[in-house]
Design a protein around this motif. Structure first.
Motif, PDB file in Angstrom:
ATOM      1  N   GLY A 525       0.789  -1.218   0.000  1.00 31.48           N
ATOM      2  CA  GLY A 525       0.000   0.000   0.000  1.00 31.48           C
ATOM      3  C   GLY A 525       0.822   1.270   0.000  1.00 31.48           C
ATOM      4  N   ARG A 526       2.139   1.157  -0.189  1.00 30.78           N
ATOM      5  CA  ARG A 526       2.990   2.357  -0.228  1.00 30.78           C
ATOM      6  C   ARG A 526       2.956   2.977  -1.613  1.00 30.78           C
ATOM      7  NH1 ARG A 526       8.569  -0.177   1.570  1.00 30.78           N
ATOM      8  NH2 ARG A 526       7.815  -1.704   0.049  1.00 30.78           N
ATOM      9  N   MET A 527       3.014   4.306  -1.651  1.00 31.21           N
ATOM     10  CA  MET A 527       3.053   5.004  -2.931  1.00 31.21           C
ATOM     11  C   MET A 527       4.497   5.340  -3.290  1.00 31.21           C
ATOM     12  SD  MET A 527      -0.210   7.491  -3.438  1.00 31.21           S
ATOM     13  CE  MET A 527       0.289   8.693  -2.213  1.00 31.21           C
ATOM     14  N   TRP A 528       4.810   5.167  -4.584  1.00 28.23           N
ATOM     15  CA  TRP A 528       6.148   5.464  -5.085  1.00 28.23           C
ATOM     16  C   TRP A 528       6.035   6.390  -6.290  1.00 28.23           C
ATOM     17  CZ3 TRP A 528      10.234   3.442  -2.374  1.00 28.23           C
ATOM     18  CH2 TRP A 528       9.970   2.346  -1.546  1.00 28.23           C
ATOM     19  N   GLN A 529       6.820   7.469  -6.270  1.00 25.29           N
ATOM     20  CA  GLN A 529       6.848   8.387  -7.398  1.00 25.29           C
ATOM     21  C   GLN A 529       7.838   7.855  -8.438  1.00 25.29           C
ATOM     22  OE1 GLN A 529       5.328  11.147  -8.689  1.00 25.29           O
ATOM     23  NE2 GLN A 529       6.705  10.603 -10.335  1.00 25.29           N
ATOM     24  N   LEU A 530       7.329   7.469  -9.604  1.00 27.72           N
ATOM     25  CA  LEU A 530       8.179   6.922 -10.654  1.00 27.72           C
ATOM     26  C   LEU A 530       7.872   7.583 -11.994  1.00 27.72           C
ATOM     27  CD1 LEU A 530       8.001   3.179  -9.550  1.00 27.72           C
ATOM     28  CD2 LEU A 530       9.960   4.683  -9.303  1.00 27.72           C
ATOM     29  N   SER A 531       6.715   7.295 -12.558  1.00 24.43           N
ATOM     30  CA  SER A 531       6.380   7.778 -13.902  1.00 24.43           C
ATOM     31  C   SER A 531       5.989   9.250 -13.864  1.00 24.43           C
ATOM     32  CB  SER A 531       5.232   6.957 -14.489  1.00 24.43           C
ATOM     33  OG  SER A 531       5.549   5.583 -14.503  1.00 24.43           O
ATOM     34  N   THR A 532       6.418   9.979 -14.890  1.00 26.96           N
ATOM     35  CA  THR A 532       6.071  11.392 -14.982  1.00 26.96           C
ATOM     36  C   THR A 532       5.915  11.804 -16.434  1.00 26.96           C
ATOM     37  OG1 THR A 532       6.711  13.627 -14.274  1.00 26.96           O
ATOM     38  CG2 THR A 532       8.471  12.181 -14.983  1.00 26.96           C
ATOM     39  N   VAL A 533       4.980  12.717 -16.675  1.00 26.66           N
ATOM     40  CA  VAL A 533       4.759  13.302 -17.999  1.00 26.66           C
ATOM     41  C   VAL A 533       4.754  14.814 -17.807  1.00 26.66           C
ATOM     42  CG1 VAL A 533       3.237  13.458 -20.005  1.00 26.66           C
ATOM     43  CG2 VAL A 533       3.341  11.322 -18.690  1.00 26.66           C
ATOM     44  N   GLN A 534       5.616  15.522 -18.550  1.00 27.11           N
ATOM     45  CA  GLN A 534       5.792  16.947 -18.322  1.00 27.11           C
ATOM     46  C   GLN A 534       5.637  17.733 -19.622  1.00 27.11           C
ATOM     47  OE1 GLN A 534       9.598  17.434 -16.389  1.00 27.11           O
ATOM     48  NE2 GLN A 534       9.124  15.971 -14.772  1.00 27.11           N
ATOM     49  N   PHE A 535       5.025  18.876 -19.514  1.00 28.10           N
ATOM     50  CA  PHE A 535       4.844  19.790 -20.643  1.00 28.10           C
ATOM     51  C   PHE A 535       5.967  20.824 -20.574  1.00 28.10           C
ATOM     52  CE2 PHE A 535       1.527  21.700 -23.530  1.00 28.10           C
ATOM     53  CZ  PHE A 535       2.271  22.814 -23.916  1.00 28.10           C
ATOM     54  N   ASP A 536       6.621  21.083 -21.712  1.00 30.52           N
ATOM     55  CA  ASP A 536       7.717  22.047 -21.737  1.00 30.52           C
ATOM     56  C   ASP A 536       7.576  22.983 -22.933  1.00 30.52           C
ATOM     57  OD1 ASP A 536      10.058  23.458 -21.577  1.00 30.52           O
ATOM     58  OD2 ASP A 536      11.390  21.730 -21.632  1.00 30.52           O
ATOM     59  N   PHE A 537       7.330  24.243 -22.657  1.00 30.65           N
ATOM     60  CA  PHE A 537       7.346  25.263 -23.697  1.00 30.65           C
ATOM     61  C   PHE A 537       8.644  26.069 -23.612  1.00 30.65           C
ATOM     62  CE2 PHE A 537       4.759  26.399 -20.011  1.00 30.65           C
ATOM     63  CZ  PHE A 537       5.555  27.371 -19.434  1.00 30.65           C
ATOM     64  N   ASN A 538       9.458  25.764 -22.570  1.00 33.09           N
ATOM     65  CA  ASN A 538      10.660  26.537 -22.298  1.00 33.09           C
ATOM     66  C   ASN A 538      11.808  26.201 -23.250  1.00 33.09           C
ATOM     67  OD1 ASN A 538      12.692  28.041 -20.648  1.00 33.09           O
ATOM     68  ND2 ASN A 538      13.364  25.973 -20.148  1.00 33.09           N
TER      69      ASN A 538
END
Length: 692
Positions: A525-538
């Motif tokens: 039941g532990r949460m792990w931060q792994l996958s990410t999707v990011q928007f970049d206009f920079n």
């Protein structure tokens, strides 16, 4: 209408309850008053209240309109407004406007965090009563309990922690009410400064403005700058334990004072507290650092440096399976595989903005013959250069580049943690260059890919957060307000198309754009931060990227960053703990262990080994001159899915005696039948490997 009637009318407010009923009560009525009016039993059971302004229907926001960013300020925002417009308040908070009201009992997750935050105040009370020279930092609730940062030159001992816990029990027994008080900001600053409470001064200056009123919570003689809310009294903190103490630098800066962070946990009852510690024992048994050594998967060699991972042969097999799957999946989803250098000129990082916004996480520059160079902390500028190397048309877009690239980030000493927090790691990075009109479809495809990845590796549950910017903190972000609104709304729209619920986290975006964080939930039941999707206009702006549009004019593409493992190392660490080292058949480094009963059965065992390997199985033959049970025990400790035992009977009948992990002896089976069984199991494990 008479003056008396006007006053009477103004003094009445409407309170809407969860069943839809409306109660008219006098302004200043508290949630506890309403609970008592409903039922004294309810009043005794409720912990905290949640309210939302009851707006007239004509003024309510269109439910189809995008949410506006909410502000949330660190640990002092316990009563900050949530995205749905609700906020938590004390049961004794006076209601002065029409509201929707929820009375939360112990079953509500929010109630537990309020209890834990109150427990932190109880602990701070105990600390100051026992060690009055201590200066207080902050004491937030966490997912596992609570902590309090304190400054005291003398380290706390185990005996001190035991004394603090015992004094906490006394504070609880005193059943002191938690009372909210308000005073002028300037008075709070003056009083805290006079007492040498430098951390409280900092927090007031950071989270309030001149002329503000600040809130304090008092129980007995103890008071603390805090926004609350809290449980009604210290007596409601019933089941708690002080667990440990660790070092923490003030404001995370090694040049500042060394604080002590005292950890604890709290629950509504002793049964839940006991279950929590049993769960911690299970977590300890699954520690990837211990299992990594036991199963000979990886190591960290201090002579080489902290936070640098050495993959051993068995760990390397699993890594290869992970990476092979990812590369194949990327190709089938229209990505091109690319490779970029490990070091690049410092000038590149200045152009990208990392030199200004991210330099604290980068290694120092290296002076080489022609220029200064930096180890790369990210792959994105390299992918940008590949895009920019050739002219692009709208017909070429989207361009999708994927790389399993090694990157290096400076993590401070003491923050590394096995595979989960390292200084050098492999990021399964990809960058998509597309038109603004393509962005939403590309984000949706990335979310689909992330879901497929988690499912393939055995994770069925996940939660999603959308990290947005804080428009009041412009120094931490780049880009225009228009760009940020476009980016945030694009990510929200993609999540809504997928029907995925999400929590918005203002102020947690990357400096170049908002991001979707997909947090998997493991078997405990532990949460792990792994996958990410990011928007970049920079980056497209900084590197002046272009494509020729249908109108023949040059236009600026937009860019999506996405990582699904996050890092291969971190994902592997989570896999180890999720499976407790007992990997599914397709990932297991050794899938079948062979145990000849004696030396005279060795030749037959070698023949079986050759047949299994020809069928694609990973096999290990224990040819040592050891007793059979010792060999079986070794394969069991290594969590091998199958152990095959071979003696006279098996040699004569072209069969094997099968022992299955978790089940034990399953009897005799022909070699051909076992091969079919094992390869079918691998195919079943890998059924989700098919990329749609």
């Amino acid at each position: 209408m008479s003056a008396n009637e006007v006053v009477s009318s103004a003094a009445v407010i409407e309170v809407k309850l969860p069943d839809g009923s409306i109660r008219e009560v006098a302004s200043g009525t508290t949630p506890l008053d309403i609970a008592n009016a409903i039922s004294p039993r309810l009043a005794a059971a409720v912990v905290v209240a949640r309210i939302r302004p009851l707006r007239p229907a004509a003024s309510r926001r269109d439910p189809e309109a995008p949410d506006s960013p909410a502000s949330e300020e660190s640990m002092y925002a316990a009563d900050a407004t949530d995205l749905d417009g609700t906020r938590l308040v004390d049961l004794t908070a006076p209601l002065t406007e029409p509201v929707e009201l929820w009375l939360l009992k112990e079953q509500d997750e929010a109630s537990l965090k309020v209890v834990r935050h109150s427990a932190a105040h109880v602990m701070a009370t105990a600390i100051l009563e026992l060690f009055p020279e201590t200066k207080l930092g902050h004491g937030p609730a966490t997912d596992q309990g609570f902590f309090y940062d304190v400054y005291r030159p003398t380290p706390f001992s185990d005996a001190d922690l035991a004394a603090i816990e015992a004094r906490m029990a006394e504070v609880v027994a005193r059943n002191e009410p938690f009372v909210r008080e308000e005073e002028a900001r300037e008075k709070g600053l003056t009083d805290y400064a006079a007492e040498g409470e430098f951390m409280k001064v900092h927090f007031i200056e950071k989270f309030t403005k001149p002329g503000d009123e600040i809130s304090l919570y008092r129980n007995g003689s103890f008071s603390d700058f805090c926004r609350g809310p809290h449980v009604p009294s210290t007596g409601r903190v019933k089941a708690f334990k002080v667990t440990s103490v660790a070092g923490a630098y003030w404001l995370g800066d090694e040049k500042n004072q060394q604080l002590q962070r005292i950890y604890g946990t709290a629950f509504f009852n002793g049964k839940d507290l006991e279950a929590h510690f049993k769960r911690l024992e299970e977590i300890k048994a699954r520690d990837h650092r211990v299992l990594g050594k036991q199963l000979d998967l990886f190591s960290i060699q201090e002579v080489a440096g902290s936070g640098l991972i050495f993959w051993h042969p068995k760990g390397g097999i699993i890594r290869r399976a992970m990476e092979d799957w990812m590369r194949e999946a990327c190709i089938k989803r229209g990505y091109d595989l690319v490779f970029t250098p490990h070091i690049m000129r410092r000038e590149l990082w200045k152009i990208s903005g990392h030199e200004g916004f991210y330099s604290a996480n980068m290694y120092p520059p290296m002076e080489l013959d022609d220029a200064e160079y930096r180890l790369k902390p990210m792959n994105c500028p390299g992918h940008v250069l590949i895009y920019k190397n050739s002219p692009r048309s709208y017909r070429d877009l989207p361009q999708r580049y994927a790389e399993l690239g090694n990157v290096y980030r400076y993590e401070r000493s003491g923050t590394m943690h096995g595979l989960l927090r390292v200084r050098g790691f492999t990021q399964d990075d990809a960058h998509i260059f597309c038109t603004p009109g393509q962005i939403e479809d590309e984000v949706v495809a990335c979310i689909d890919f992330a879901q497929l990845t988690l499912k393939t590796f055995g994770f069925d549950e996940f939660k999603v957060e959308l990290s947005t910017w804080d428009p009041n903190d412009r120094k931490s972000y780049t880009g225009s307000e228009e760009h940020w609104h476009l980016a945030i709304n694009s990510l929200k729209s993609a999540l809504n198309r997928k029907g995925i619920p999400f929590r918005e986290i203002p102020g947690e975006a990357a400096f170049y754009g908002p991001k979707i964080d997909i947090k998997l939930v493991d078997v405990l039941g532990r949460m792990w931060q792994l996958s990410t999707v990011q928007f970049d206009f920079n980056l497209p702006e900084r590197f002046e990227l272009e494509y020729t549009a249908e109108d023949g004019e040059k236009h600026r593409p937009v860019m999506v960053h996405r990582a699904l493992f996050g890092s291969v190392e971190r994902f592997f660490g989570v896999l180890i703990e999720h499976y407790a080292g007992a990997f599914p058949m397709w990932l297991a480094p050794v899938q079948v262990g062979l145990v000849p009963i004696s030396e005279k059965h060795l030749e037959y065992a070698q023949q079986v080994k050759a047949r299994l390997e020809a069928a694609g199985l990973r096999v290990e033959l224990d040819a040592r001159n050891e007793k059979m049970n010792a060999k079986i025990r070794e394969f069991t400790l290594q969590k091998t899915p199958f152990v095959l035992i071979m003696g006279d009977k098996e040699s004569a009948s072209d069969s094997v005696s099968v022992r299955t992990r978790g089940k034990g002896d399953e009897g005799n089976a022909p070699v051909a039948d076992f091969i079919r069984r094992a390869t079918t199991l691998i195919a079943t494990n890998a059924a989700t490997l098919t990329v749609e």
